[in-house]
Design a protein around this motif. Sequence first.
Motif, mmCIF file in Angstrom:
data_model
loop_
_atom_site.group_PDB
_atom_site.id
_atom_site.type_symbol
_atom_site.label_atom_id
_atom_site.label_comp_id
_atom_site.label_asym_id
_atom_site.label_seq_id
_atom_site.Cartn_x
_atom_site.Cartn_y
_atom_site.Cartn_z
ATOM 1 N N GLY A 63 1.305 -1.929 -11.306
ATOM 2 C CA GLY A 63 0.309 -2.516 -12.188
ATOM 3 C C GLY A 63 0.013 -3.961 -11.874
ATOM 4 N N LEU A 64 -0.721 -4.580 -12.797
ATOM 5 C CA LEU A 64 -1.221 -5.944 -12.647
ATOM 6 C C LEU A 64 -0.704 -6.790 -13.805
ATOM 7 C CD1 LEU A 64 -4.897 -4.961 -11.761
ATOM 8 C CD2 LEU A 64 -3.148 -5.773 -10.161
ATOM 9 N N THR A 105 -5.070 1.191 -3.628
ATOM 10 C CA THR A 105 -3.806 1.879 -3.369
ATOM 11 C C THR A 105 -3.345 2.763 -4.516
ATOM 12 O OG1 THR A 105 -2.576 -0.036 -4.215
ATOM 13 C CG2 THR A 105 -3.048 0.013 -1.847
ATOM 14 N N GLY A 106 -4.095 2.774 -5.629
ATOM 15 C CA GLY A 106 -3.666 3.543 -6.792
ATOM 16 C C GLY A 106 -2.466 2.939 -7.489
ATOM 17 N N ASN A 107 -2.213 1.672 -7.247
ATOM 18 C CA ASN A 107 -1.073 1.000 -7.864
ATOM 19 C C ASN A 107 -1.447 0.432 -9.225
ATOM 20 O OD1 ASN A 107 1.425 1.097 -6.382
ATOM 21 N ND2 ASN A 107 0.327 0.091 -4.701
ATOM 22 N N ILE A 108 -1.863 1.314 -10.102
ATOM 23 C CA ILE A 108 -2.249 0.939 -11.455
ATOM 24 C C ILE A 108 -2.297 2.208 -12.304
ATOM 25 C CG2 ILE A 108 -4.755 1.125 -10.987
ATOM 26 C CD1 ILE A 108 -5.102 -1.350 -12.832
ATOM 27 N N GLY A 109 -1.977 2.050 -13.581
ATOM 28 C CA GLY A 109 -2.013 3.202 -14.475
ATOM 29 C C GLY A 109 -0.803 4.100 -14.355
ATOM 30 N N THR A 120 -7.132 -7.196 -8.176
ATOM 31 C CA THR A 120 -7.370 -5.861 -8.735
ATOM 32 C C THR A 120 -7.887 -4.901 -7.668
ATOM 33 O OG1 THR A 120 -9.605 -6.430 -9.508
ATOM 34 C CG2 THR A 120 -7.798 -6.786 -11.047
ATOM 35 N N HIS A 121 -8.617 -5.427 -6.687
ATOM 36 C CA HIS A 121 -9.070 -4.566 -5.583
ATOM 37 C C HIS A 121 -7.881 -3.907 -4.888
ATOM 38 C CE1 HIS A 121 -12.919 -7.218 -5.139
ATOM 39 N NE2 HIS A 121 -13.084 -6.279 -6.041
ATOM 40 N N LEU A 122 -6.814 -4.668 -4.694
ATOM 41 C CA LEU A 122 -5.636 -4.115 -4.021
ATOM 42 C C LEU A 122 -5.051 -2.960 -4.822
ATOM 43 C CD1 LEU A 122 -3.880 -7.403 -2.819
ATOM 44 C CD2 LEU A 122 -5.394 -5.896 -1.515
ATOM 45 N N ALA A 123 -4.994 -3.125 -6.140
ATOM 46 C CA ALA A 123 -4.473 -2.052 -6.995
ATOM 47 C C ALA A 123 -5.382 -0.833 -6.962
ATOM 48 C CB ALA A 123 -4.309 -2.566 -8.422
ATOM 49 N N ALA A 129 0.809 -1.218 0.000
ATOM 50 C CA ALA A 129 0.000 0.000 0.000
ATOM 51 C C ALA A 129 0.841 1.267 0.000
ATOM 52 C CB ALA A 129 -0.931 0.004 1.210
ATOM 53 N N LEU A 130 1.971 1.238 0.668
ATOM 54 C CA LEU A 130 2.757 2.456 0.871
ATOM 55 C C LEU A 130 3.839 2.664 -0.184
ATOM 56 C CD1 LEU A 130 3.100 2.231 4.753
ATOM 57 C CD2 LEU A 130 1.571 3.728 3.434
ATOM 58 N N LYS A 131 3.971 1.706 -1.106
ATOM 59 C CA LYS A 131 5.012 1.810 -2.124
ATOM 60 C C LYS A 131 4.417 1.675 -3.526
ATOM 61 C CE LYS A 131 8.674 0.005 0.872
ATOM 62 N NZ LYS A 131 9.672 -1.078 1.101
ATOM 63 N N ARG A 132 5.198 2.072 -4.511
ATOM 64 C CA ARG A 132 4.825 1.866 -5.913
ATOM 65 C C ARG A 132 4.988 0.373 -6.195
ATOM 66 N NH1 ARG A 132 5.127 5.437 -10.795
ATOM 67 N NH2 ARG A 132 5.313 7.086 -9.256
ATOM 68 N N SER A 133 3.878 -0.324 -6.406
ATOM 69 C CA SER A 133 3.898 -1.789 -6.342
ATOM 70 C C SER A 133 3.260 -2.445 -7.561
ATOM 71 C CB SER A 133 3.170 -2.273 -5.083
ATOM 72 O OG SER A 133 3.736 -1.717 -3.915
#
Length: 696
Positions: free
Chosen positions: A347-348, A338-342, A332-335, A306-310
Amino acid sequence: MSREIDSVCTYCGVGCDITAVVSENKIEKIYAQKDGVVSQGKLCIKGKYGYNFVNANDRLRQPLIRKSFLAKNLELEKEFKGKMSNFDNDFYATDFETATTIAARKLQNIVHKSGAHSFCAIGGARTSCENAYLFQKFCRESVGSPHVDNCARVCHSPSLKGMRVTIGEGAATNPYDDIYESEFIIVMGSNTIEAHPIVANRLVEVASTKNNIAVIDVRETKLAKRAKYNTIIPFEANLLILNMMAYVIISEELYDKEFVQNRTKNFEAFKEKILNDPYAKPEFFEQIKGYEYLAKQIANIAREYALKRSMIFWGLGVTEHQDGSKAVMAITHLALLTGNIGKTGAGLMPLRGQNNVQGACDMGCLPYYAPDYQKPKEVGLMTPQLIDEMLAGRVKALLNMGEDITHIHPNSNKSIEAIKNLELLIVQELFITDIARRADIVFGVKSAYEKEGVYVNAMRRLHLSQPLVSCDLPDDWEVLQAIDNKMGGTFNYESNEEIWNEVREVAHRRFSGAHYYRLKRHSKRGMQWPIYHEDTPILHLLDFRTEDGLGNFVYNQWEKRGMVEEILEGEFNQDPLKGWYLTTGRVLPHYNNAAQTKRSTKLITKYDRDILVAPMSAKEFFGDQVLLKSKNGESEALSVKYSNTIREGTLFCTFHHSSSKINALFGDTCDSLVMTAQFKSLKIDITPLSDEIACS
């Protein structure tokens, strides 16, 4: 005089760029150029040495007609017997014109008597996009049947389903090289070093320099030894783990509130459900004997993510379960949380297996999607349903293109019985595989190294494969076109490029700008769809590919069952020879049914049979060889290798060799939404074959 030709590897979904050294129409060597974008100048053992199949002595060089099939069809036998020569005890050999005429006549007769729905087509992921496109077009338009499917049914259909429900697109969001830009990486249900080694090279590198990888699996993989978090979980607990991670992120308010507010919907309902789910709290694992440490480790992984670019990578260890699609939704919920997508480095990444399974799905080789993932005129049946229809006598004809369904699909005893019930089985293959030896008509066709065509790898990257050697066999589309024409159809293509230009129009949302000349110009880099004026390395930069552009939270609660339930009730692994949990997977030297790899000496000598891996403590009970049994069938004799990296009650085996009959063990248990088989979790019993053990 030798020459060098650039092309793309024919094996896994990584899609490595290759260069072949060819002399006198024979491949002498394959290597990767140092500036190869996907390969990074390195190839795995399959890519480097697995090319001898091209000139193997047992390549299918002419069409074959089963003798018993011809004897059952007296009119065809009377007309064409003079065109036959003896091939072996089961088959006649014949010429292309005769074989395609017989195929067209018999298929037309079946459709006339029993209707178009009595025909189905399964395959397409082991050949080019052009062939896959014409394959589904032949099924849907030439014959008029909606029943077309491909090997995604036994691998990543849950990834497609789960991602489309939540973010509108079922494909990897980023390039592989974003691994270097990521601050934290989760690898779940993937033995990446064995199954996707060139992607694994990148992961190993960052693991050693950044110590930023969490590996989540039911056994310790080679990558796990290098991970910051080596997370061994119980069988069938993927969704449980993922929901716990979401719980930690929400309850500790680590989620990206701005991203959630601006780019998602249904968050509040999701939040309420997960905070009130008794199985979503990591503390639940404190009562799971042997896995108590997960209560803290899952929370720590969730916090770092959550706290890192993942990024999250996953494989068949996630998808091949009853809740595979739901687990992908949870990923995908995790992304989304946390905004870890796009964005770069976040990304996924579903790790697809076949060299063109992404492309086959893009081309519409699925019963519920036409090309470009559009709605088809009619939705067809999925492969397990088609097997049932064959047994019931309602599906009477099958066209199989490069899909060894009696070997690599589950419940192989059932599939074999279903195949026996057909009036017509047409197979397009390179060799007499398990399914081909059961066929009525077999067409030998060009391999990927003998033809031009587009392949789409696991990160949406298009490569235009070039022929390395010349070959007088037909391409897959030429077989389909000949049968179509003899059934009164209008296929009139003159080249692969002509078919591809039709694809660019029909599937314009992804491929309109992907001209052959552009793909040739960017042969080492490739181009990632969607391709218009430029290509698209990263998806979802501004909007998701849903109708309203928003990411969608769809909560699914984990259901208590399997190993976790047994541990809670004190019933797990009580008998040393019963109730073990089996998972299956690949080994580095081989690929799927090993049809190509076992014909390379350097590969087959490294792994010439399937071997069972068991914990050291089982040695006194198992001995050197065992049989595995389930309610669906039993394996052949398997040699046992003992390891400290596998837990009590857990077994692992590959499935590369059909003689092992591993997939006879698996039944119809499957993903609840898209029927992908539960290959990664099966309870089996063990029968020792050592006399000393058996008598003790």
